[in-house]
Write a protein that holds these residues in place. Structure first.
Motif, PDB file in Angstrom:
ATOM      1  N   ILE A   1      17.578  10.527   2.781  1.00  0.00           N
ATOM      2  CA  ILE A   1      16.780  11.373   1.883  1.00  0.00           C
ATOM      3  C   ILE A   1      17.394  11.257   0.491  1.00  0.00           C
ATOM      4  O   ILE A   1      18.391  11.910   0.190  1.00  0.00           O
ATOM      5  CB  ILE A   1      16.760  12.845   2.341  1.00  0.00           C
TER       6      ILE A   1
ATOM      7  N   GLY B   1      13.055   9.538   4.026  1.00  0.00           N
ATOM      8  CA  GLY B   1      12.286  10.751   3.790  1.00  0.00           C
ATOM      9  C   GLY B   1      12.366  11.080   2.312  1.00  0.00           C
ATOM     10  O   GLY B   1      13.458  11.331   1.797  1.00  0.00           O
TER      11      GLY B   1
ATOM     12  N   LEU C   1      11.269  13.376  -0.910  1.00  0.00           N
ATOM     13  CA  LEU C   1      10.683  14.606  -1.435  1.00  0.00           C
ATOM     14  C   LEU C   1       9.963  14.271  -2.734  1.00  0.00           C
ATOM     15  O   LEU C   1      10.566  13.742  -3.667  1.00  0.00           O
ATOM     16  CB  LEU C   1      11.780  15.642  -1.685  1.00  0.00           C
ATOM     17  N   GLU C   2       8.693  14.588  -2.818  1.00  0.00           N
ATOM     18  CA  GLU C   2       7.879  14.147  -3.944  1.00  0.00           C
ATOM     19  C   GLU C   2       8.297  14.754  -5.277  1.00  0.00           C
ATOM     20  O   GLU C   2       8.173  14.138  -6.315  1.00  0.00           O
ATOM     21  CB  GLU C   2       6.403  14.464  -3.674  1.00  0.00           C
TER      22      GLU C   2
ATOM     23  N   GLU D   1      10.533  22.484   3.551  1.00  0.00           N
ATOM     24  CA  GLU D   1      10.233  21.191   2.928  1.00  0.00           C
ATOM     25  C   GLU D   1      11.127  20.093   3.498  1.00  0.00           C
ATOM     26  O   GLU D   1      10.674  18.967   3.733  1.00  0.00           O
ATOM     27  CB  GLU D   1      10.421  21.287   1.415  1.00  0.00           C
TER      28      GLU D   1
ATOM     29  N   THR E   1       9.941  16.790   5.565  1.00  0.00           N
ATOM     30  CA  THR E   1      10.350  15.467   5.083  1.00  0.00           C
ATOM     31  C   THR E   1      11.005  14.662   6.194  1.00  0.00           C
ATOM     32  O   THR E   1      10.734  13.470   6.358  1.00  0.00           O
ATOM     33  CB  THR E   1      11.325  15.620   3.898  1.00  0.00           C
TER      34      THR E   1
END
Length: 311
Positions: free
Chosen positions: A240, A265, A267-268, A279, A283
């Motif tokens: 991530i 993964g 996170l936008e 969140e 993810t």
């Protein structure tokens, strides 16, 4: 796979040799080489390169798993990785010369306020032996008003992550002459289960506290050879990254060195340390295979030439 694609090749050792599939030049003398172990290929005439995933996508429009009719990629990845020989990692002990007092964070209100604002509870403090200092010198490096998080290997302190709690610069300090060629909390990681990798210690706080203890950091985006060796022992890696330019560079660097599939993964709109627990859970649950993520972000198969070749 090459046989299913009707690609003729000659075999020599770990290499396969065939006529280039790029379609950009005549290749009367085969100059396209494929490594049997990694699936990576390169044409030494035109520079065309990639792996089995990109080749299948270009020629068929399907992912490798779809083409091979593999319903559970995770199970396939696991079985493939079990055959990979684990590397022995040589760990180098480091002696630290410390002058000054290392203090309990509970004794200072400002320190505890800093830790609580970053969702660090007493369990996290105790598990990672977090301390602080007003002023100390470690191996000639001066630490003033710093949270001290020991980096421990084989039960011995290898270095310290010295993080300011007063907005001093730099944000993080490490003692001179110490090595960061390891993963944080290495002594307690399980490389046979899914391991989550983030960039910094603060990025792993909520994941460790609320989701899984099998999470680590590599102290930034610059991976050392020792860290790569450690990560290659991992059966299921999920990364991530931070949602910034450095995070994208981190993925590019990781993909350059890793010899097997892992998951990403992303996170936008946030970094892992800023995201909510929900969140982070979403993810992790919706993480993509690295090759699919990289292809999607690169727009590799959006050009008219590639679309024509797929057609």
């Amino acid at each position: 796979v090459l046989g299913m694609l009707n690609i003729r090749f000659k075999e020599k050792g770990d290499e396969l040799r065939a006529h280039c599939m790029s379609g950009t030049h005549e290749d009367n003398t085969p100059s396209w080489f494929i490594n049997k172990n990694s699936g990576m290929f390169q044409c030494f005439s035109c520079g065309y390169r990639g792996n089995l995933h990109t080749l299948i996508k270009e020629l068929t429009g399907q992912t490798l798993y779809e083409y091979l009719q593999i319903d559970n990629p995770d199970e396939y990845m696991f079985k493939a990785m079990l055959t990979k020989k684990k590397k022995r990692i040589r760990k180098i002990p480091t002696k630290l010369k410390i002058t000054g007092d290392i203090l309990d964070p509970h004794s200072d209100k400002q320190v505890m306020e800093y830790l609580r604002n970053r969702n660090i509870d007493d369990q996290f403090i105790n598990d990672f032996h977090i301390k602080y200092c007003n002023f100390i010198v470690i191996n000639g490096t001066k630490f003033r008003n710093r949270i001290l998080i020991p980096i421990i290997v084989d039960g011995k302190i290898l270095s310290y992550d010295g993080r300011t709690f007063t907005d001093d610069k730099p944000k993080v300090l490490y003692p001179k002459g110490t090595s960061l060629g390891t993963l944080f909390n290495i002594d307690n990681l399980n490389f046979d289960k899914e391991l989550i990798l983030v960039e910094g210690i603060m990025d792993m706080v909520k994941i460790y506290t609320h989701i899984t203890k099998n999470v680590t950091t590599c102290f930034g985006i610059n991976l050392s050879n020792k860290q790569i060796d450690l990560l290659e022992n991992c059966q299921h890696l999920l990364v991530i990254p931070d949602n910034d330019k450095a995070g994208k560079q981190f993925i590019s660097l990781l993909d350059k060195h890793m010899n097997y599939e892992y998951k990403i993964g992303f996170l936008e709109s946030k970094d892992p340390g800023e995201a909510s627990v929900e969140e982070l859970k979403n993810t992790i649950q919706n993480a993509k295979l690295s090759i699919d993520y990289i292809i999607e972000k690169s727009g590799l198969f959006q050009s008219e030439e590639i679309k024509w070749r797929i057609k």
